[in-house]
Enzyme design. Structure first.
Site, PDB file in Angstrom:
ATOM      1  N   ASP A 182       0.818  -1.216   0.000  1.00 57.61           N
ATOM      2  CA  ASP A 182       0.000   0.000   0.000  1.00 57.61           C
ATOM      3  C   ASP A 182       0.853   1.268   0.000  1.00 57.61           C
ATOM      4  OD1 ASP A 182      -2.843   0.652   0.103  1.00 57.61           O
ATOM      5  OD2 ASP A 182      -2.341   1.697   1.970  1.00 57.61           O
ATOM      6  N   ASP A 212      -8.266   3.351 -10.042  1.00 49.82           N
ATOM      7  CA  ASP A 212      -8.535   2.066  -9.409  1.00 49.82           C
ATOM      8  C   ASP A 212      -8.523   2.194  -7.884  1.00 49.82           C
ATOM      9  OD1 ASP A 212      -8.548  -0.983  -9.715  1.00 49.82           O
ATOM     10  OD2 ASP A 212      -6.744  -0.747  -8.498  1.00 49.82           O
ATOM     11  N   GLU A 248     -13.117   4.418  -9.029  1.00 52.11           N
ATOM     12  CA  GLU A 248     -13.737   3.156  -8.632  1.00 52.11           C
ATOM     13  C   GLU A 248     -13.935   3.139  -7.122  1.00 52.11           C
ATOM     14  OE1 GLU A 248     -13.300  -1.582  -8.120  1.00 52.11           O
ATOM     15  OE2 GLU A 248     -11.709  -0.190  -7.622  1.00 52.11           O
TER      16      GLU A 248
HETATM   17  C1  AAO Z   1      -4.729 -11.127  -6.590  1.00 46.14           C
HETATM   18  C2  AAO Z   1      -5.224 -12.403  -5.918  1.00 46.14           C
HETATM   19  C3  AAO Z   1      -5.220 -12.216  -4.403  1.00 46.14           C
HETATM   20  C4  AAO Z   1      -3.805 -11.821  -3.927  1.00 46.14           C
HETATM   21  C5  AAO Z   1      -3.379 -10.555  -4.643  1.00 46.14           C
HETATM   22  C6  AAO Z   1      -1.960 -10.114  -4.297  1.00 46.14           C
HETATM   23  O1  AAO Z   1      -6.535 -12.705  -6.382  1.00 46.14           O
HETATM   24  O2  AAO Z   1      -5.594 -13.468  -3.807  1.00 46.14           O
HETATM   25  O3  AAO Z   1      -3.819 -11.595  -2.532  1.00 46.14           O
HETATM   26  O4  AAO Z   1      -3.436 -10.781  -6.070  1.00 46.14           O
HETATM   27  O5  AAO Z   1      -1.050 -11.113  -4.614  1.00 46.14           O
HETATM   28  C7  AAO Z   1      -7.698  -7.564  -9.131  1.00 46.14           C
HETATM   29  C8  AAO Z   1      -8.321  -8.897  -8.751  1.00 46.14           C
HETATM   30  C9  AAO Z   1      -7.720  -9.443  -7.460  1.00 46.14           C
HETATM   31  C10 AAO Z   1      -6.199  -9.488  -7.569  1.00 46.14           C
HETATM   32  C11 AAO Z   1      -5.726  -8.056  -7.799  1.00 46.14           C
HETATM   33  C12 AAO Z   1      -4.198  -7.915  -7.893  1.00 46.14           C
HETATM   34  O6  AAO Z   1      -9.721  -8.744  -8.592  1.00 46.14           O
HETATM   35  O7  AAO Z   1      -8.217 -10.782  -7.273  1.00 46.14           O
HETATM   36  O8  AAO Z   1      -5.645 -10.033  -6.372  1.00 46.14           O
HETATM   37  O9  AAO Z   1      -6.273  -7.587  -9.061  1.00 46.14           O
HETATM   38  O10 AAO Z   1      -3.685  -8.723  -8.884  1.00 46.14           O
HETATM   39  C13 AAO Z   1     -12.411  -4.509  -3.410  1.00 46.14           C
HETATM   40  C14 AAO Z   1     -11.882  -3.109  -3.747  1.00 46.14           C
HETATM   41  C15 AAO Z   1     -11.955  -2.789  -5.230  1.00 46.14           C
HETATM   42  C16 AAO Z   1     -11.378  -3.924  -6.075  1.00 46.14           C
HETATM   43  C17 AAO Z   1     -12.147  -5.193  -5.734  1.00 46.14           C
HETATM   44  C18 AAO Z   1     -11.636  -6.390  -6.531  1.00 46.14           C
HETATM   45  O11 AAO Z   1     -12.586  -2.132  -2.990  1.00 46.14           O
HETATM   46  O12 AAO Z   1     -11.194  -1.608  -5.433  1.00 46.14           O
HETATM   47  O13 AAO Z   1     -11.936  -5.480  -4.325  1.00 46.14           O
HETATM   48  N1  AAO Z   1     -11.409  -3.611  -7.520  1.00 46.14           N
HETATM   49  C19 AAO Z   1     -10.226  -3.056  -8.216  1.00 46.14           C
HETATM   50  C20 AAO Z   1     -10.064  -3.652  -9.614  1.00 46.14           C
HETATM   51  C21 AAO Z   1      -9.662  -5.105  -9.512  1.00 46.14           C
HETATM   52  C22 AAO Z   1      -8.293  -5.223  -8.847  1.00 46.14           C
HETATM   53  C23 AAO Z   1      -8.046  -4.215  -7.799  1.00 46.14           C
HETATM   54  C24 AAO Z   1      -8.958  -3.220  -7.490  1.00 46.14           C
HETATM   55  C25 AAO Z   1      -6.700  -4.168  -7.213  1.00 46.14           C
HETATM   56  O14 AAO Z   1     -11.217  -3.438 -10.339  1.00 46.14           O
HETATM   57  O15 AAO Z   1      -9.658  -5.736 -10.770  1.00 46.14           O
HETATM   58  O16 AAO Z   1      -8.155  -6.536  -8.239  1.00 46.14           O
HETATM   59  O17 AAO Z   1      -5.929  -3.314  -8.061  1.00 46.14           O
HETATM   60  C26 AAO Z   1     -16.764  -5.595  -0.676  1.00 46.14           C
HETATM   61  C27 AAO Z   1     -16.209  -4.186  -0.614  1.00 46.14           C
HETATM   62  C28 AAO Z   1     -15.477  -3.816  -1.877  1.00 46.14           C
HETATM   63  C29 AAO Z   1     -14.463  -4.883  -2.247  1.00 46.14           C
HETATM   64  C30 AAO Z   1     -15.229  -6.213  -2.402  1.00 46.14           C
HETATM   65  C31 AAO Z   1     -14.326  -7.363  -2.857  1.00 46.14           C
HETATM   66  O18 AAO Z   1     -17.874  -5.664  -1.571  1.00 46.14           O
HETATM   67  O19 AAO Z   1     -17.278  -3.285  -0.431  1.00 46.14           O
HETATM   68  O20 AAO Z   1     -14.811  -2.580  -1.669  1.00 46.14           O
HETATM   69  O21 AAO Z   1     -13.840  -4.527  -3.473  1.00 46.14           O
HETATM   70  O22 AAO Z   1     -15.805  -6.527  -1.140  1.00 46.14           O
HETATM   71  O23 AAO Z   1     -13.508  -7.764  -1.819  1.00 46.14           O
HETATM   72  C32 AAO Z   1     -21.608  -7.534  -1.321  1.00 46.14           C
HETATM   73  C33 AAO Z   1     -21.372  -6.183  -0.647  1.00 46.14           C
HETATM   74  C34 AAO Z   1     -20.181  -5.493  -1.260  1.00 46.14           C
HETATM   75  C35 AAO Z   1     -19.013  -6.366  -1.082  1.00 46.14           C
HETATM   76  C36 AAO Z   1     -19.319  -7.628  -1.837  1.00 46.14           C
HETATM   77  C37 AAO Z   1     -18.206  -8.630  -1.831  1.00 46.14           C
HETATM   78  O24 AAO Z   1     -21.997  -7.365  -2.678  1.00 46.14           O
HETATM   79  O25 AAO Z   1     -22.516  -5.397  -0.780  1.00 46.14           O
HETATM   80  O26 AAO Z   1     -19.947  -4.224  -0.680  1.00 46.14           O
HETATM   81  O27 AAO Z   1     -20.442  -8.275  -1.285  1.00 46.14           O
HETATM   82  O28 AAO Z   1     -17.975  -9.113  -0.530  1.00 46.14           O
END
Ligand code: AAO
Length: 379
Positions: A182, A212, A248
């Site tokens: 971070d 992002d 985002e």
């Molecule tokens: C990868 C591996 C991980 C490893 C990491 C580091 O998968 O296991 O630890 O590498 O080695 C993308 C992929 C990730 C990937 C990452 C880095 O999706 O799998 O990790 O690249 O390679 C949160 C964030 C949001 C993010 C989203 C995915 O707030 O910003 O997670 N999106 C962006 C991009 C995305 C990218 C990243 C960020 C990182 O679009 O492509 O990740 O650059 C809740 C929270 C959200 C949270 C979600 C998911 O949502 O509110 O803020 O998003 O959880 O954890 C209901 C709720 C809703 C909740 C949801 C899910 O719907 O109402 O609020 O359930 O629980």
């Protein structure tokens, strides 16, 4: 409430909310993981003739290259430096694409990953898209350069160093999102590196940014960064044009951080839109299309002038991110066409269409085992 209305009205007047689309065009398309050379050709032969206003491109900066799983799409979200060679192509190919798309009136918006670098377990070596050496363990990224001094670890108060509870705004901003290192965006030095990266792209001709993971950055830090961005390149845009910013922030309610905190800085992704539209088109919960007479703010969405809307995105198309089971994707192609047509016809928000690639979906116990699969490319 008064405060809210003031912020909303103020937000409408700010330049960073304007996508600067040309020739009266209104919609943009996300060409997820497309190569720069292919996007250039797509602008000329399809997007411009068919009235698309712009393209959201995948992160153009140097990223980690992973083998396990093999070259997942999400390696692009793990920066190693701000050099501009990526799975989509070289800096020269990027520049050529931006020029050719601009020349036919199609804007380019860059997906900017500025909250973090690669995962803490990303190892050490030159497994990166431009071949730059780095060490995740030592938090050493000499091609920027960033050192261990440029990360937030001292501010984070969780035992693991990761975000453990989305109910605590401090840890959401100061700890690691899924272990991603971070960046300390409160530091002048870090801000300077991020600003230089974004300004280089603006000078090359891009019209703005999808930023992002904004939920994981403090609005004050983002304000400092955005305030130092150059105006758009006057070769294609009128003098004094500010870059379009869309942030985002996943806000479906129920968490202390709200999308409202980011309205004054630029537009914000409205995740409620796709979740609700999916429910309507699937006819779940007795929803009916004629209930959407009040579609938009009447459904509890953010003010029109703040919203960036979409039916599905690259995350929730494959079970990442948020939105839930109601999200309609290309796997339900008839419903998807109907939902996208509805969105494009409806005057709410800046609209974004999704275009990515097909993969071999393999669902076991509700989870797609192949949700990591990258685009058809060997890099
Ligand atoms: C990868 C591996 C991980 C490893 C990491 C580091 O998968 O296991 O630890 O590498 O080695 C993308 C992929 C990730 C990937 C990452 C880095 O999706 O799998 O990790 O690249 O390679 C949160 C964030 C949001 C993010 C989203 C995915 O707030 O910003 O997670 N999106 C962006 C991009 C995305 C990218 C990243 C960020 C990182 O679009 O492509 O990740 O650059 C809740 C929270 C959200 C949270 C979600 C998911 O949502 O509110 O803020 O998003 O959880 O954890 C209901 C709720 C809703 C909740 C949801 C899910 O719907 O109402 O609020 O359930 O629980």
């Amino acid at each position: 409430m008064k405060w809210f209305i003031l912020v909303a009205l103020f937000g409408l007047g700010l330049a960073q909310h304007n996508p600067h689309t040309r020739h009266g065009r209104t919609s943009i398309v996300h060409l997820f993981e497309w190569r720069w050379a292919d996007i250039a050709a797509e602008c000329e032969r399809f997007l411009a003739p068919n009235g698309f206003g712009g393209v959201q491109i995948s992160p153009p900066n140097e990223h980690i290259v992973l083998n396990n799983p093999w070259r997942p799409w999400w390696q692009r979200y793990q920066p190693i430096s701000y050099n501009l060679c990526s799975r989509s192509g070289s800096e020269d190919e990027l520049r050529d694409m931006i020029t050719r798309c601009n020349n036919v009136g199609v804007n380019i918006y860059v997906d900017a990953v500025i909250n973090h670098m690669c995962g803490a377990g990303g190892g050490e070596g030159t497994h990166s898209s431009c071949g730059s050496w780095f060490s995740a363990g030592r938090k050493d990224f000499p091609s920027v350069p960033y050192s261990h001094l440029d990360f937030n670890d001292n501010k984070c108060k969780t035992g693991s160093g990761n975000i453990e509870n989305y109910g605590d705004a401090n840890q959401v901003r100061d700890c690691r999102l899924v272990s991603l290192l971070d960046l300390a965006l409160e530091k002048e030095y870090v801000r300077g590196k991020v600003v230089d990266f974004m300004n280089k792209l603006i000078d090359m001709g891009v019209a703005g940014f999808r930023v992002d993971a904004c939920k994981h950055m403090w609005p004050g830090d983002l304000s400092a960064v955005y305030g130092r961005l150059h105006n758009l390149n006057t070769k294609w845009f009128s003098g004094g044009s500010r870059p379009f910013i869309f942030q985002e922030v996943i806000d479906l309610g129920g968490e202390p951080i709200s999308s409202r905190e980011y309205f004054h800085l630029g537009r914000v992704t409205e995740f409620k839109y796709g979740a609700k539209l999916g429910t309507v088109f699937r006819k779940w919960n007795n929803e009916k299309l004629h209930y959407t007479k009040s579609w938009g703010e009447g459904w509890g969405f953010m003010p029109n002038g703040n919203a960036l809307v979409f039916v599905d995105n690259h995350d929730n198309q494959r079970g990442h991110g948020a939105g839930g089971a109601s999200i309609v994707t290309f796997w339900d192609s008839r419903l998807h066409k109907m939902a996208v047509a509805y969105m494009l016809a409806h005057p709410y928000g800046v609209t974004r269409v999704m275009s990515s690639f097909r993969w071999n979906r393999h669902i076991v116990n509700g989870k797609d085992q192949n949700d990591w699969m990258g685009p058809p490319s060997q890099r």
